[in-house]
Design a protein around this motif. Structure first.
Motif, PDB file in Angstrom:
ATOM      1  N   UNK A  14       0.602  -1.262  -0.032  1.00  0.00           N
ATOM      2  CA  UNK A  14      -0.017   0.153   0.035  1.00  0.00           C
ATOM      3  C   UNK A  14       0.960   1.295   0.068  1.00  0.00           C
ATOM      4  N   UNK A  15       1.784   1.162  -0.849  1.00  0.00           N
ATOM      5  CA  UNK A  15       2.757   2.387  -0.617  1.00  0.00           C
ATOM      6  C   UNK A  15       1.944   3.715  -1.557  1.00  0.00           C
ATOM      7  N   UNK A  16       0.961   3.487  -2.442  1.00  0.00           N
ATOM      8  CA  UNK A  16       0.171   4.670  -2.921  1.00  0.00           C
ATOM      9  C   UNK A  16      -0.940   5.021  -1.806  1.00  0.00           C
ATOM     10  N   UNK A 154      -1.946  12.028 -15.867  1.00  0.00           N
ATOM     11  CA  UNK A 154      -0.751  11.076 -16.270  1.00  0.00           C
ATOM     12  C   UNK A 154       0.818  11.858 -15.952  1.00  0.00           C
ATOM     13  N   UNK A 155       1.814  10.984 -15.772  1.00  0.00           N
ATOM     14  CA  UNK A 155       3.077  11.494 -15.454  1.00  0.00           C
ATOM     15  C   UNK A 155       3.969  10.723 -16.308  1.00  0.00           C
ATOM     16  N   UNK A 169      10.763   0.951 -12.559  1.00  0.00           N
ATOM     17  CA  UNK A 169       9.560   0.848 -11.588  1.00  0.00           C
ATOM     18  C   UNK A 169       9.898   1.636 -10.475  1.00  0.00           C
ATOM     19  N   UNK A 170      10.939   1.818 -10.112  1.00  0.00           N
ATOM     20  CA  UNK A 170      11.199   2.655  -8.992  1.00  0.00           C
ATOM     21  C   UNK A 170      11.014   4.312  -9.046  1.00  0.00           C
ATOM     22  N   UNK A 175       6.613   8.617  -9.003  1.00  0.00           N
ATOM     23  CA  UNK A 175       5.822   9.653  -9.858  1.00  0.00           C
ATOM     24  C   UNK A 175       4.330   9.315  -9.237  1.00  0.00           C
ATOM     25  N   UNK A 176       4.152   8.036  -9.172  1.00  0.00           N
ATOM     26  CA  UNK A 176       2.672   7.543  -8.577  1.00  0.00           C
ATOM     27  C   UNK A 176       2.266   8.238  -7.310  1.00  0.00           C
TER      28      UNK A 176
END
Length: 206
Positions: A14-16, A154-155, A169-170, A175-176
């Motif tokens: 759950x990092x987001x 979007x980013x 991915x990192x 950006x997420x």
């Protein structure tokens, strides 16, 4: 200021979710996190939510006879929290059409690609295999089609020489964490709304 009530669905760390929780701690943020629901009781994100005094719940789909019963139980939990919106944050289940339509226009997701490119899984690996020079992430409304709803924000990140799926991915994940709270903010203040299965509408308050 009346704040929008937001529930988050997770399956893992759950990092987001954590990025949304941190944003909601700001007094000027227009949404509050009222609950976190996981389909895995061992999801590390549940502990993060609990440490932030956010109600949590877990429901295993295997405990239900079919997906409809599972999603009906999910709905009861979300409604008990009086959620206005639902955010998916690494929820690793494909949701049924009835559940999606119940929350249509009020449920959003973040996907690690520049949609409509690379729907589904393994987005970073697929982008590298295609020789993409640019990658990124997209916050979108959830519709019955997989990763198919209208984009909110979007980013973009460049694909660098020597990138691996993990290194790419990192950078996308960073950006997420920035993008998701901003997209939720826009939704909560009515700056962006769901229009139909292909389009969103943008309001422009005076």
């Amino acid at each position: 200021m009346k704040r929008a009530r937001v529930a988050i669905l997770i399956s893992g760390r759950g990092s987001n979710m954590a990025a949304l929780i941190d944003a909601a701690k700001r007094p000027d943020y227009p949404a509050e996190i009222v609950g976190v629901l996981s389909n895995r009781a061992a999801a590390p994100g549940l502990d993060i939510a609990a440490r932030n005094a956010i109600p949590t719940a877990s429901l295993a789909q295997s405990s239900f006879a079919d997906r409809d019963l599972f999603e009906a139980a999910m709905t009861r939990v979300l409604e008990s929290w009086k959620a206005d919106y639902v955010c998916l944050a690494g929820f690793m289940r494909i949701l049924g059409e009835d559940f999606v339509n119940r929350w249509l226009g009020r449920m959003i997701n973040i996907h690690p690609s520049l949609l409509p490119a690379y729907k589904g899984l393994d987005t970073h690996k697929r982008a590298l295999a295609d020789g993409a020079t640019e990658h990124g992430c997209t916050v979108h409304f959830v519709t019955p089609g997989l990763d198919d709803g209208p984009a909110i924000l979007s980013a973009r990140v460049p694909v660098l020489p020597g990138d691996t799926p993990a290194s790419l991915a990192d950078r996308v994940l960073a950006e997420e964490h920035r993008l998701y709270p901003e997209a939720l903010r826009l939704l909560a203040i009515g700056k962006v709304r769901f229009h139909d299965h292909r389009h969103r509408s943008d309001s422009h308050p005076n």
